[in-house]
Design an enzyme around this catalytic site. Structure first.
Site: not given
Ligand code: GLU
Length: 444
Positions: A124, A164
């Site tokens: 992340k 996100d």
């Molecule tokens: N931000 C999204 C999550 O919390 C998607 C992450 C992604 O697609 O890599 O899962």
């Protein structure tokens, strides 16, 4: 496993990282039983190795605003665990971003990605930069400055970022453009890309769609269906939009959306052109929902959250800890049937405990919202094959994955009285996969 001592050691090492410690605590408490049945995990110090990220990049992001002034934000990428596949997870641009929130999100992502059945590890990233109120050019300059540092740490088989909160198609486009120039390659080191340059159909809707496929499965365990049910949604971004769209398609009535300014209650249902209007609101750059109430002549509740309304289903779709114990009690008093987090850790630990204690159907974000990252995994597959699947193909695969996650939650979470503890189910299923992979790969 001595959960209390692991947690207190972690707290001493990382004081003040409350969200991260909250997320670790939730997982440890629910895997305790299973973990204790596997002494080989203890011998291999699986927990101690799993709770710390592999590495964290933290960097300054200097950029020039429209007035020619130099601004400095902080940028991060937490590469949490890549035992199953390349680090994978979103980038969050929001004033609340700090190391604790990104470590919690990276930790959760590791188990969520394991649940999808696709080969993706957890990561992340983000910044305390907020795109709210910024011009397109400011957002572009910020994204470019962010990537100028991050590009050397990511790659199609190393670490694949996505969107996100605060990061949608526009931001991904700017970041990907800069990455492509610097890395001299075009192999899809981001997901959530535009359809014209490697993006996948259904990706923008996927988190919300997947969430509703999951809720549909939850209801079916009790012989219920979405048709005719009332739904409270928080947020009005990408995730809330996809959720409203699919809930409406499946015959439910969405009666609330919310923003930082308060929430809107529309008893006739947020459907059709009203859902399209959510996109307009989101793109206005104002980050508020009050104009919806004015446009459609419905009630607006400033500075309040939608959980005070009587609904059958509550779907937090905004940010962590957005539904607390008091909200949970109000929902229960109003006869709520099902609560599913489409946001990550949308409910406080106390709220979750209350739902489970009262045997309300409740499912955590790492299961319910996994459709977003799962469809990112499908985007990576399409990029690797240099082709694009149809909408129907992607949707069918997404639906299959969500059903599969639901099934895994039942296997590990069904109690002797028939109640399905989805928190336990999701945590144990995700953990077992990661732990087994770590065991197989030795101490690395
Ligand atoms: N931000 C999204 C999550 O919390 C998607 C992450 C992604 O697609 O890599 O899962």
């Amino acid at each position: 496993m001595n959960t209390a001592s692991i947690l207190s050691a972690l707290e001493a090492k990382h004081p003040g990282e409350s969200e991260y410690l909250q997320a670790v605590k939730e997982v440890l408490l629910s895997i305790e039983d299973v973990y204790n049945q596997h002494p080989e995990f203890e011998r291999a110090s699986i927990i101690e190795r799993l709770v710390e990220p592999d590495r964290v990049f933290m960097f300054k992001v200097p950029w020039v605003d429209d007035n020619g002034r130099i601004q400095v934000n902080l940028g991060y990428r937490v590469q949490f665990n890549n035992v199953i596949g390349p680090y994978k997870g979103g980038i969050r641009f929001h004033a609340s971003v700090n190391l604790s929130s990104l470590k919690f999100l990276g930790f959760e992502q590791t188990f969520k990605n394991a649940l999808t059945t696709l080969p993706m590890g957890g990561g992340k990233g983000g910044s305390d930069f907020s795109p709210r109120g910024k011009s397109d050019m400011e957002v572009m300059r910020f994204c470019q400055a962010f990537i100028l540092e991050l590009w050397r740490h990511i790659g199609p088989n190393t670490d694949v970022p996505a969107g996100d909160i605060g990061v949608g198609g526009r931001e991904i486009g700017y970041m990907y453009g800069m990455y492509r120039r610097l890395a001299l390659e075009n192999t899809g080191t981001f997901t959530g890309k535009g359809l014209d340059f490697g993006g996948s159909l259904i990706r923008p809707e996927a988190t919300g769609f997947g969430g509703l496929y999951f809720v549909d499965r939850m209801l079916k365990t009790k012989g219920l269906e979405l048709k005719g049910k009332t739904v409270a949604i928080s947020g009005f971004g990408n995730v809330a939009w996809g959720a409203a769209l699919k809930a409406t398609q499946l015959g439910a009535k969405v009666v609330t959306i919310s923003g930082p300014d308060g929430y809107v209650y529309d008893p006739d249902g947020i459907a059709g052109e009203k859902i399209d209007y959510m996109l307009e609101l989101r793109n206005s750059g104002e980050d508020i929902v009050a104009p919806y109430a004015e446009k459609y002549g419905v009630a607006f509740f400033p500075d309040q959250r939608p959980w005070q309304q009587k609904v059958d289903i509550a779907l937090p779709c905004a940010i962590q800890n957005e539904l607390n114990e008091t909200d949970a009690q109000t929902l229960i008093d109003n006869g709520v049937l099902c609560v599913a987090e489409i946001s990550n850790m949308g409910c406080t630990a106390e709220a979750v405990d209350l739902f489970i204690d009262k045997k309300i159907m409740f499912a955590p974000g790492k299961a319910v919202n996994a459709g977003g990252v799962a469809t990112s995994g499908l985007e990576m597959t399409q990029n690797a094959m240099h082709l694009q699947w149809t909408e129907a193909e992607v949707d069918q695969k997404l639906h299959q994955i969500m059903n599969n996650i639901h099934e895994q939650c039942c296997v590990y979470g069904k109690q002797s009285d028939g109640y399905i503890n989805y928190v336990k189910g999701a945590n144990v299923a995700g953990f077992m996969k990661v732990a087994k992979a770590m065991m197989a790969q030795g101490v690395v």
